[in-house]
Design a protein around this motif. Structure first.
Motif, mmCIF file in Angstrom:
data_model
loop_
_atom_site.group_PDB
_atom_site.id
_atom_site.type_symbol
_atom_site.label_atom_id
_atom_site.label_comp_id
_atom_site.label_asym_id
_atom_site.label_seq_id
_atom_site.Cartn_x
_atom_site.Cartn_y
_atom_site.Cartn_z
ATOM 1 N N ALA A 151 89.045 49.973 47.878
ATOM 2 C CA ALA A 151 88.826 48.674 46.698
ATOM 3 C C ALA A 151 87.009 48.584 46.304
ATOM 4 O O ALA A 151 86.961 47.761 44.721
ATOM 5 C CB ALA A 151 89.559 47.085 46.450
ATOM 6 N N ALA A 152 86.602 48.586 47.602
ATOM 7 C CA ALA A 152 85.147 47.845 47.222
ATOM 8 C C ALA A 152 84.020 49.221 46.844
ATOM 9 O O ALA A 152 83.153 48.966 46.301
ATOM 10 C CB ALA A 152 85.117 47.783 48.984
ATOM 11 N N ARG A 153 84.676 50.409 47.157
ATOM 12 C CA ARG A 153 84.266 51.695 46.837
ATOM 13 C C ARG A 153 83.995 52.042 45.687
ATOM 14 O O ARG A 153 82.959 52.596 45.176
ATOM 15 C CB ARG A 153 84.509 52.813 47.380
ATOM 16 C CG ARG A 153 84.000 52.780 49.377
ATOM 17 C CD ARG A 153 85.021 54.275 49.165
ATOM 18 N NE ARG A 153 84.240 54.969 48.975
ATOM 19 C CZ ARG A 153 84.575 56.742 49.070
ATOM 20 N NH1 ARG A 153 85.907 57.209 49.265
ATOM 21 N NH2 ARG A 153 84.178 57.630 48.302
ATOM 22 N N VAL A 154 84.896 51.711 44.729
ATOM 23 C CA VAL A 154 84.546 51.915 43.476
ATOM 24 C C VAL A 154 83.541 50.905 42.160
ATOM 25 O O VAL A 154 83.068 49.902 43.278
ATOM 26 C CB VAL A 154 85.821 51.693 42.294
ATOM 27 C CG1 VAL A 154 87.010 52.331 42.681
ATOM 28 C CG2 VAL A 154 86.104 49.900 42.355
ATOM 29 N N ALA A 155 83.241 51.730 41.503
ATOM 30 C CA ALA A 155 81.868 51.003 40.429
ATOM 31 C C ALA A 155 82.238 49.678 40.481
ATOM 32 O O ALA A 155 80.874 49.113 40.451
ATOM 33 C CB ALA A 155 81.688 52.352 38.946
ATOM 34 N N SER A 156 83.359 49.650 39.868
ATOM 35 C CA SER A 156 83.954 48.120 39.172
ATOM 36 C C SER A 156 83.819 47.062 40.481
ATOM 37 O O SER A 156 84.738 45.921 40.279
ATOM 38 C CB SER A 156 84.357 48.259 38.185
ATOM 39 O OG SER A 156 86.072 48.452 38.427
ATOM 40 N N PRO A 203 80.919 56.954 52.228
ATOM 41 C CA PRO A 203 80.239 56.214 50.689
ATOM 42 C C PRO A 203 80.496 55.967 49.886
ATOM 43 O O PRO A 203 82.100 56.347 49.012
ATOM 44 C CB PRO A 203 79.472 58.018 50.907
ATOM 45 C CG PRO A 203 80.305 58.770 51.341
ATOM 46 C CD PRO A 203 81.507 57.972 52.311
ATOM 47 N N ARG A 204 79.689 55.328 49.004
ATOM 48 C CA ARG A 204 79.289 55.169 48.073
ATOM 49 C C ARG A 204 80.024 56.316 46.962
ATOM 50 O O ARG A 204 79.074 57.377 47.266
ATOM 51 C CB ARG A 204 78.793 53.886 47.474
ATOM 52 C CG ARG A 204 78.935 53.040 48.021
ATOM 53 C CD ARG A 204 79.103 52.156 47.323
ATOM 54 N NE ARG A 204 79.515 51.694 45.876
ATOM 55 C CZ ARG A 204 78.295 50.841 45.506
ATOM 56 N NH1 ARG A 204 77.045 50.731 45.690
ATOM 57 N NH2 ARG A 204 78.336 50.714 44.381
ATOM 58 N N PRO A 205 80.937 56.081 45.720
ATOM 59 C CA PRO A 205 80.625 57.552 44.698
ATOM 60 C C PRO A 205 78.964 58.114 43.907
ATOM 61 O O PRO A 205 78.427 57.600 43.977
ATOM 62 C CB PRO A 205 82.026 56.907 43.601
ATOM 63 C CG PRO A 205 82.621 55.510 44.044
ATOM 64 C CD PRO A 205 81.594 55.045 45.309
ATOM 65 N N TRP A 206 79.484 58.938 43.946
ATOM 66 C CA TRP A 206 78.124 59.554 43.838
ATOM 67 C C TRP A 206 76.760 58.166 42.603
ATOM 68 O O TRP A 206 75.459 58.798 42.898
ATOM 69 C CB TRP A 206 78.200 61.493 42.779
ATOM 70 C CG TRP A 206 78.206 61.859 43.603
ATOM 71 C CD1 TRP A 206 78.985 62.187 43.974
ATOM 72 C CD2 TRP A 206 77.310 62.127 45.010
ATOM 73 N NE1 TRP A 206 79.375 63.403 44.707
ATOM 74 C CE2 TRP A 206 77.688 63.827 45.418
ATOM 75 C CE3 TRP A 206 76.366 61.539 45.041
ATOM 76 C CZ2 TRP A 206 77.112 63.948 46.466
ATOM 77 C CZ3 TRP A 206 75.614 62.689 45.487
ATOM 78 C CH2 TRP A 206 76.284 63.542 46.833
ATOM 79 N N PRO A 207 77.296 58.523 41.287
ATOM 80 C CA PRO A 207 76.003 57.445 40.283
ATOM 81 C C PRO A 207 74.936 56.777 41.397
ATOM 82 O O PRO A 207 73.882 55.940 40.961
ATOM 83 C CB PRO A 207 76.663 56.678 39.595
ATOM 84 C CG PRO A 207 77.740 56.945 39.495
ATOM 85 C CD PRO A 207 78.650 58.138 41.040
ATOM 86 N N PHE A 208 75.884 56.086 42.400
ATOM 87 C CA PHE A 208 74.872 55.200 43.260
ATOM 88 C C PHE A 208 74.424 55.689 44.411
ATOM 89 O O PHE A 208 73.258 55.123 45.161
ATOM 90 C CB PHE A 208 76.168 53.828 44.027
ATOM 91 C CG PHE A 208 76.828 53.605 42.708
ATOM 92 C CD1 PHE A 208 76.159 52.544 41.514
ATOM 93 C CD2 PHE A 208 78.262 53.924 42.254
ATOM 94 C CE1 PHE A 208 77.248 51.986 40.864
ATOM 95 C CE2 PHE A 208 79.138 53.795 41.168
ATOM 96 C CZ PHE A 208 78.588 52.330 41.014
#
Length: 108
Positions: free
Chosen positions: A12-17, A77-82
């Motif tokens: 829940a915390a990893r997604v962009a939103s 890790p956070r997803p790519w754009p970040f």
């Protein structure tokens, strides 16, 4: 159970939103629905590159005077754009000297 709760909060915390509050709320809801764990502490930390979730509590007692403490920490890790570091990008996908800029992959 604590690991599953931490994984749900991490997702829940990893997604962009997502946010730290969303991670904590997801963990609380999961434990409330499944039972079996008395939470004492939930920590969600979100940086530019990664998310760390720590869940602490006690397993619900079945045998009197036998308390089992539980502590689980997960990192991802956070997803790519970040991701900001081109070295982390190269190391993760082995695609060479490329970085992300404004949502596009460019040569560094």
């Amino acid at each position: 159970l604590a690991t599953s709760a931490a994984q749900h909060g991490l997702d829940a915390a990893r997604v962009a939103s997502g946010s730290e509050a969303a991670g904590e709320s997801t963990i609380d809801q999961f434990v409330e629905q499944t039972g079996g764990l008395d939470l004492t502490s939930v920590t969600v930390q979100r940086s530019v590159d990664e998310v760390t979730v720590t869940v602490e509590g006690h397993v619900v007692q079945v045998v009197p005077f036998f308390e089992v403490p539980v502590r689980v920490t997960l990192e991802a890790p956070r997803p790519w754009p970040f991701m900001t570091s081109s070295r982390k990008h190269e190391k993760a996908c082995r695609c060479g000297p490329f970085v992300w800029s404004r949502g596009r992959r460019v040569r560094s």
